[in-house]
Structure formats: structure tokens, C-alpha cells
Enzyme design. Structure first.
Site, PDB file in Angstrom:
ATOM      1  N   TYR A 171      -7.913  45.292 -75.802  1.00  0.00           N
ATOM      2  CA  TYR A 171      -7.055  44.870 -75.722  1.00  0.00           C
ATOM      3  C   TYR A 171      -7.353  42.962 -75.922  1.00  0.00           C
ATOM      4  CZ  TYR A 171      -5.296  48.696 -75.059  1.00  0.00           C
ATOM      5  OH  TYR A 171      -4.172  50.009 -74.773  1.00  0.00           O
ATOM      6  N   ARG A 225      -7.200  42.671 -79.591  1.00  0.00           N
ATOM      7  CA  ARG A 225      -5.447  42.764 -80.016  1.00  0.00           C
ATOM      8  C   ARG A 225      -4.960  41.643 -79.117  1.00  0.00           C
ATOM      9  NH1 ARG A 225      -3.452  48.111 -78.559  1.00  0.00           N
ATOM     10  NH2 ARG A 225      -1.543  47.459 -78.946  1.00  0.00           N
ATOM     11  N   GLN A 260       8.619  48.819 -77.374  1.00  0.00           N
ATOM     12  CA  GLN A 260       7.174  49.362 -76.686  1.00  0.00           C
ATOM     13  C   GLN A 260       6.232  48.801 -77.417  1.00  0.00           C
ATOM     14  OE1 GLN A 260       7.466  53.962 -77.984  1.00  0.00           O
ATOM     15  NE2 GLN A 260       8.509  52.226 -79.422  1.00  0.00           N
ATOM     16  N   ASN A 261       6.373  47.720 -78.115  1.00  0.00           N
ATOM     17  CA  ASN A 261       5.298  46.523 -78.319  1.00  0.00           C
ATOM     18  C   ASN A 261       4.419  45.748 -77.443  1.00  0.00           C
ATOM     19  OD1 ASN A 261       5.756  48.083 -80.817  1.00  0.00           O
ATOM     20  ND2 ASN A 261       6.920  45.972 -81.903  1.00  0.00           N
ATOM     21  N   ASP A 272       2.627  42.688 -77.908  1.00  0.00           N
ATOM     22  CA  ASP A 272       2.776  41.987 -78.984  1.00  0.00           C
ATOM     23  C   ASP A 272       3.923  41.168 -78.331  1.00  0.00           C
ATOM     24  OD1 ASP A 272       5.308  41.632 -80.677  1.00  0.00           O
ATOM     25  OD2 ASP A 272       4.292  43.306 -81.815  1.00  0.00           O
ATOM     26  N   HIS A 327       6.756  49.225 -72.645  1.00  0.00           N
ATOM     27  CA  HIS A 327       4.608  48.965 -72.452  1.00  0.00           C
ATOM     28  C   HIS A 327       4.093  48.373 -71.976  1.00  0.00           C
ATOM     29  CE1 HIS A 327       5.274  53.778 -75.310  1.00  0.00           C
ATOM     30  NE2 HIS A 327       5.909  53.532 -73.859  1.00  0.00           N
ATOM     31  N   GLY A 368      11.384  51.023 -86.309  1.00  0.00           N
ATOM     32  CA  GLY A 368      10.197  50.950 -86.961  1.00  0.00           C
ATOM     33  C   GLY A 368       9.271  51.399 -85.657  1.00  0.00           C
ATOM     34  N   LEU A 388      10.970  52.811 -92.145  1.00  0.00           N
ATOM     35  CA  LEU A 388      10.631  52.967 -93.436  1.00  0.00           C
ATOM     36  C   LEU A 388      10.944  53.949 -94.560  1.00  0.00           C
ATOM     37  CD1 LEU A 388       8.677  50.577 -95.294  1.00  0.00           C
ATOM     38  CD2 LEU A 388       6.599  51.920 -94.542  1.00  0.00           C
ATOM     39  N   GLU A 389      10.728  55.137 -92.937  1.00  0.00           N
ATOM     40  CA  GLU A 389      11.338  56.296 -93.899  1.00  0.00           C
ATOM     41  C   GLU A 389      12.445  57.912 -92.671  1.00  0.00           C
ATOM     42  OE1 GLU A 389       6.693  58.284 -93.745  1.00  0.00           O
ATOM     43  OE2 GLU A 389       7.416  56.882 -95.586  1.00  0.00           O
TER      44      GLU A 389
HETATM   45  C1  BV8 Z   1       4.548  59.101 -68.848  1.00  0.00           C
HETATM   46  C2  BV8 Z   1       0.667  49.976 -74.535  1.00  0.00           C
HETATM   47  C3  BV8 Z   1       5.819  60.234 -67.551  1.00  0.00           C
HETATM   48  C4  BV8 Z   1      -0.495  50.086 -75.202  1.00  0.00           C
HETATM   49  C5  BV8 Z   1       0.942  52.661 -75.438  1.00  0.00           C
HETATM   50  C6  BV8 Z   1       2.718  66.198 -74.590  1.00  0.00           C
HETATM   51  C7  BV8 Z   1       4.483  66.051 -75.004  1.00  0.00           C
HETATM   52  C8  BV8 Z   1       5.149  65.293 -74.776  1.00  0.00           C
HETATM   53  C9  BV8 Z   1       4.929  64.422 -74.047  1.00  0.00           C
HETATM   54  C10 BV8 Z   1       3.560  64.384 -73.870  1.00  0.00           C
HETATM   55  C11 BV8 Z   1       2.860  64.996 -73.462  1.00  0.00           C
HETATM   56  N1  BV8 Z   1       0.950  64.883 -73.411  1.00  0.00           N
HETATM   57  C12 BV8 Z   1       1.643  63.532 -73.000  1.00  0.00           C
HETATM   58  C13 BV8 Z   1       2.690  63.438 -72.753  1.00  0.00           C
HETATM   59  C14 BV8 Z   1       3.368  61.752 -72.361  1.00  0.00           C
HETATM   60  C15 BV8 Z   1       2.654  60.681 -73.284  1.00  0.00           C
HETATM   61  C16 BV8 Z   1       3.713  61.064 -74.963  1.00  0.00           C
HETATM   62  O1  BV8 Z   1       4.481  60.643 -75.139  1.00  0.00           O
HETATM   63  N2  BV8 Z   1       2.501  61.479 -75.319  1.00  0.00           N
HETATM   64  C17 BV8 Z   1       2.493  61.534 -76.481  1.00  0.00           C
HETATM   65  C18 BV8 Z   1       1.179  61.002 -77.768  1.00  0.00           C
HETATM   66  C19 BV8 Z   1       2.464  63.163 -76.923  1.00  0.00           C
HETATM   67  N3  BV8 Z   1       3.967  59.150 -72.906  1.00  0.00           N
HETATM   68  C20 BV8 Z   1       3.052  58.886 -71.789  1.00  0.00           C
HETATM   69  O2  BV8 Z   1       1.711  58.989 -71.285  1.00  0.00           O
HETATM   70  C21 BV8 Z   1       4.179  57.636 -71.076  1.00  0.00           C
HETATM   71  N4  BV8 Z   1       4.066  58.100 -69.024  1.00  0.00           N
HETATM   72  O3  BV8 Z   1       5.352  60.037 -69.911  1.00  0.00           O
HETATM   73  O4  BV8 Z   1       5.000  58.811 -68.036  1.00  0.00           O
HETATM   74  C22 BV8 Z   1       7.089  60.147 -67.554  1.00  0.00           C
HETATM   75  C23 BV8 Z   1       7.639  61.468 -66.944  1.00  0.00           C
HETATM   76  C24 BV8 Z   1       9.230  60.772 -66.962  1.00  0.00           C
HETATM   77  C25 BV8 Z   1      10.059  60.068 -67.535  1.00  0.00           C
HETATM   78  C26 BV8 Z   1       9.086  58.925 -67.736  1.00  0.00           C
HETATM   79  C27 BV8 Z   1       8.060  59.690 -68.016  1.00  0.00           C
HETATM   80  C28 BV8 Z   1       3.172  56.549 -71.752  1.00  0.00           C
HETATM   81  C29 BV8 Z   1       3.568  56.195 -73.244  1.00  0.00           C
HETATM   82  C30 BV8 Z   1       2.682  54.738 -73.616  1.00  0.00           C
HETATM   83  C31 BV8 Z   1       1.706  54.638 -73.893  1.00  0.00           C
HETATM   84  N5  BV8 Z   1       1.132  53.255 -74.536  1.00  0.00           N
HETATM   85  N6  BV8 Z   1       0.199  51.873 -76.248  1.00  0.00           N
HETATM   86  C32 BV8 Z   1      -0.922  49.541 -76.836  1.00  0.00           C
HETATM   87  O5  BV8 Z   1      -0.219  49.394 -77.790  1.00  0.00           O
HETATM   88  O6  BV8 Z   1      -2.510  49.400 -76.685  1.00  0.00           O
HETATM   89  S1  BV8 Z   1       2.222  53.684 -76.390  1.00  0.00           S
HETATM   90  C33 BV8 Z   1       1.540  53.403 -78.631  1.00  0.00           C
HETATM   91  O7  BV8 Z   1       2.103  54.569 -79.259  1.00  0.00           O
HETATM   92  C34 BV8 Z   1       1.587  52.588 -78.855  1.00  0.00           C
HETATM   93  O8  BV8 Z   1       1.518  51.530 -78.378  1.00  0.00           O
HETATM   94  C35 BV8 Z   1       2.854  51.606 -79.242  1.00  0.00           C
HETATM   95  O9  BV8 Z   1       4.102  51.594 -78.343  1.00  0.00           O
HETATM   96  C36 BV8 Z   1       3.961  53.431 -79.004  1.00  0.00           C
HETATM   97  C37 BV8 Z   1       4.637  54.373 -80.020  1.00  0.00           C
HETATM   98  O10 BV8 Z   1       4.536  54.138 -81.189  1.00  0.00           O
HETATM   99  P1  BV8 Z   1       5.190  53.264 -82.279  1.00  0.00           P
HETATM  100  O11 BV8 Z   1       5.795  51.519 -82.055  1.00  0.00           O
HETATM  101  O12 BV8 Z   1       6.550  54.122 -83.122  1.00  0.00           O
HETATM  102  O13 BV8 Z   1       4.156  53.143 -84.092  1.00  0.00           O
HETATM  103  P2  BV8 Z   1       4.034  54.375 -84.405  1.00  0.00           P
HETATM  104  O14 BV8 Z   1       2.343  53.459 -85.502  1.00  0.00           O
HETATM  105  O15 BV8 Z   1       4.197  55.400 -84.137  1.00  0.00           O
HETATM  106  O16 BV8 Z   1       5.521  53.919 -85.722  1.00  0.00           O
HETATM  107  C38 BV8 Z   1       5.351  53.484 -86.806  1.00  0.00           C
HETATM  108  C39 BV8 Z   1       6.311  53.422 -87.491  1.00  0.00           C
HETATM  109  O17 BV8 Z   1       6.890  52.173 -88.112  1.00  0.00           O
HETATM  110  C40 BV8 Z   1       6.377  54.500 -88.413  1.00  0.00           C
HETATM  111  O18 BV8 Z   1       7.361  55.023 -87.788  1.00  0.00           O
HETATM  112  C41 BV8 Z   1       6.801  53.663 -89.842  1.00  0.00           C
HETATM  113  O19 BV8 Z   1       7.327  54.226 -90.560  1.00  0.00           O
HETATM  114  C42 BV8 Z   1       7.465  52.570 -89.628  1.00  0.00           C
HETATM  115  N7  BV8 Z   1       7.068  51.373 -90.277  1.00  0.00           N
HETATM  116  C43 BV8 Z   1       5.790  50.686 -90.484  1.00  0.00           C
HETATM  117  N8  BV8 Z   1       5.858  50.151 -91.568  1.00  0.00           N
HETATM  118  C44 BV8 Z   1       6.707  49.489 -91.348  1.00  0.00           C
HETATM  119  C45 BV8 Z   1       8.602  50.121 -90.688  1.00  0.00           C
HETATM  120  N9  BV8 Z   1       8.952  50.531 -90.531  1.00  0.00           N
HETATM  121  C46 BV8 Z   1       9.800  49.353 -90.647  1.00  0.00           C
HETATM  122  N10 BV8 Z   1       9.037  48.487 -91.668  1.00  0.00           N
HETATM  123  C47 BV8 Z   1       7.632  48.770 -92.069  1.00  0.00           C
HETATM  124  N11 BV8 Z   1       7.347  47.765 -92.090  1.00  0.00           N
END
Ligand code: BV8
Ligand code: ZN
Length: 244
Positions: free
Chosen positions: A67, A70, A102-103, A105, A119, A185, A212-213
Site C-alpha cells: 500500500y 500504491r 471503488q478506487n 486513489d 473501498h 471503468g 472500454l468494453e
Molecule cells: C463484502 C480495496 C460482505 C483495496 C478491493 C463469491 C461470490 C460472490 C461474492 C464473493 C465470493 N467470495 C467472496 C465474495 C465477496 C467479495 C467478492 O466480491 N469477491 C469477488 C472477487 C468474487 N467481496 C468482498 O469481500 C467485499 N465485502 O462482500 O462484505 C457484504 C455482505 C453483504 C452486503 C455487503 C457486504 C469487499 C470487497 C472489497 C475489495 N477491495 N480493494 C485495494 O484497492 O487494494 S477490490 C479491488 O477490486 C479494487 O480495489 C477495486 O475496488 C475492485 C473493483 O475492481 P475494478 O475497479 O472493477 O477494476 P478491474 O481491474 O476489475 O476492472 C477495470 C475495468 O476498467 C475493466 O472492465 C476494463 O475494461 C476497464 N478499463 C480499463 N481501461 C479503461 C477502462 N474503462 C474505461 N477507460 C479505460 N481507459
């Protein structure tokens, strides 16, 4: 029977008409890596090793170093045209816009928005001894003392996997009453944020995807595909013009 004395007439407080959710893609063109794209953060380091409470308990120094790096990277980045366009939307709409990110930053804030950081933030620390939150601009380590209680027990105030995201009451309240929900995004993989579009649609809103897509989430009926620095300013101008 005495007539009831009427109370003061209060104007209803307007709730958000538009809820915008942003993810890592909005900061990609500022030079901050996304998580799941080719070369993304989670392709270089396992999230289980740095972004869970278990990882912090097992190896706090490694997690702090991740962190710290980052935070430094975010400090070296600048907000882009998409962050600035959303700040313009916020100035035009006031409380009628809720910007949720969710960011972790601070690029929205540096563009002039006040987002809800569901987040958490790289620029806050939380004390695991007393719960106090503090601004955090410099590196954290195991010896950093909490300004409130003095304990060397600070961690980044970010929400790790398995922890409860921040501000959910305000977010679900806004999703229940908004007219438009826009996701910008974000891959829509991480819950609960991944369920917001469906939640808003179920309450009568139109869900718009700006990415992006396309992610394939059927809740989105409108798509603006391309780099955020191009799509977001256009969407903001069109949306504001349609309200004028
Ligand atoms: C919770 C913070 C209980 C720190 C992050 C199984 C099934 C379902 C759910 C779960 C499961 N197992 C566990 C879970 C729950 C879990 C979860 O969802 N896991 C996933 C992996 C399955 N979630 C949790 O644990 C959350 N808490 O659920 O609590 C609860 C119960 C009931 C009700 C509420 C709560 C806590 C989640 C917090 C995780 N923390 N990080 C840090 O950053 O280090 S998550 C991490 O992913 C990131 O930080 C970010 O916040 C998050 C989302 O990612 P994205 O922002 O979407 O980024 P990504 O790279 O994936 O996508 C980028 C997109 O941008 C792409 O689509 C791309 O095409 C696009 N893009 C790229 N370039 C561009 C662009 N678009 C436009 N222009 C461009 N130039
Ligand atoms: Zn403390």
C-alpha cells in the site's frame, strides 16, 4: 376539539437523481494500473497475499509495503478528463449526484469531487487499537504511532476482501431513488458493487455502462464503449444538456 397547530413547512431534501460508480478503469489513463486487465495489479500479486485481513495478520510488513507503493504511485498521478468531467457534473447537480468510487486513489478529490470511497482510501489510516481515522500522506510501517492513542497499530483504511464496504446505507438509499445509474471503468466482478446496477434497475432506474468494453451484465441497457477520457466527458455533457 382544538385544531392541531401546523408545524413548520419543510422542503423535502432532494435525493440523488444520478448515481455514478467508478472503478479502476477511470484512473487507467492517469497511469494507475487496473486490477484484472492484462498486466493489472492482481496479475502480478495474489490478492489473497495483500488484500485480506488474514494477509495483514500473517505479514503486515508486506501488506504495508504494497500500500505504501500504491500511495506513492497515486501521488505521482494526475486526474484526467474523465475525473474532471464528473467534478463538473457534481458542481452542476449538487446533491442530485452521488459519486461512489471503488478506487482508493484520490484523483476524484483532486479534480474537485467529494466521492464516497466505498473501498476506503490510501490517504487515510485507521488504528486497530482505538478505531481513530487519520489523514495519511506518507509511508506507514509497524512502528508508526497512532496520533490519538499512541499505539503502533495503524493500517491503511482500505476495505479488504471479506470486510464490509463503507457507506452502504447511503449507497442503497440512493440506488432506491435514482433515475440513472452509471458504472464507469469497472469490471463488475467485486460484490456488493457488482450488484448495484441490478439493484437500481429493480427500483426503476436506467443503468448505463461506460467502459472500454461491455461486461455482459444484462442490467445495462445503454453502453458507451471506449477510453474513459473520451466517453465520460461526452456522456456528462449530454446528460447535463438533457436536463437543461
Ligand atoms: C463484502 C480495496 C460482505 C483495496 C478491493 C463469491 C461470490 C460472490 C461474492 C464473493 C465470493 N467470495 C467472496 C465474495 C465477496 C467479495 C467478492 O466480491 N469477491 C469477488 C472477487 C468474487 N467481496 C468482498 O469481500 C467485499 N465485502 O462482500 O462484505 C457484504 C455482505 C453483504 C452486503 C455487503 C457486504 C469487499 C470487497 C472489497 C475489495 N477491495 N480493494 C485495494 O484497492 O487494494 S477490490 C479491488 O477490486 C479494487 O480495489 C477495486 O475496488 C475492485 C473493483 O475492481 P475494478 O475497479 O472493477 O477494476 P478491474 O481491474 O476489475 O476492472 C477495470 C475495468 O476498467 C475493466 O472492465 C476494463 O475494461 C476497464 N478499463 C480499463 N481501461 C479503461 C477502462 N474503462 C474505461 N477507460 C479505460 N481507459
Ligand atoms: Zn489509536
Amino acid at each position: 376539539m382544538p385544531k392541531p397547530i401546523p408545524g413548520p413547512i419543510s422542503e423535502p431534501v432532494p435525493g440523488p437523481e444520478i448515481v455514478v460508480l467508478t472503478g479502476a478503469g477511470i484512473s487507467a489513463e492517469s497511469g494507475l494500473g487496473t486490477f484484472r486487465d492484462l498486466g493489472g495489479v492482481w496479475t502480478k500479486v495474489r490478492l489473497e497475499a495483500v488484500a485480506t485481513p488474514q494477509a495483514f495478520a500473517a505479514d503486515p510488513a508486506r501488506v504495508q509495503a504494497f500500500y505504501n507503493a500504491r500511495r506513492r504511485q497515486a501521488q505521482g498521478a494526475q486526474p484526467n478528463a474523465a475525473h474532471h468531467a464528473l467534478a463538473r457534473m457534481g458542481r452542476a447537480l449538487g446533491p442530485r449526484l452521488l459519486l461512489v468510487t471503488q478506487n482508493v486513489d484520490d484523483l476524484h478529490a483532486r479534480a474537485g469531487s467529494q466521492p464516497l470511497h466505498m473501498h476506503g482510501s490510501l490517504f487515510r489510516a485507521v488504528c486497530t487499537a482505538c478505531g481513530a481515522r487519520h489523514d495519511q500522506r506518507v509511508d506507514l510501517d509497524a512502528a508508526t504511532a497512532c496520533p490519538a492513542c499512541g499505539a503502533a497499530a495503524l493500517r491503511p483504511d482500505v476495505v479488504w476482501f471479506g470486510e464490509m464496504p463503507q457507506g452502504l446505507d447511503a449507497i442503497y438509499g440512493a440506488l432506491a431513488q435514482c433515475r440513472v445509474f452509471a458504472a464507469i471503468g469497472t469490471s463488475g466482478v467485486v460484490y456488493p458493487a457488482a450488484g448495484f446496477a441490478q439493484e437500481a434497475v429493480a427500483a426503476g432506474a436506467r443503468a448505463v455502462e461506460i467502459n472500454l468494453e461491455a461486461t455482459g451484465n444484462p442490467a445495462f441497457r445503454e453502453h458507451h464503449l471506449g477510453p474513459a477520457t473520451e466517453t465520460v466527458p461526452l456522456w456528462v455533457e449530454r446528460t447535463l444538456a438533457a436536463r437543461a
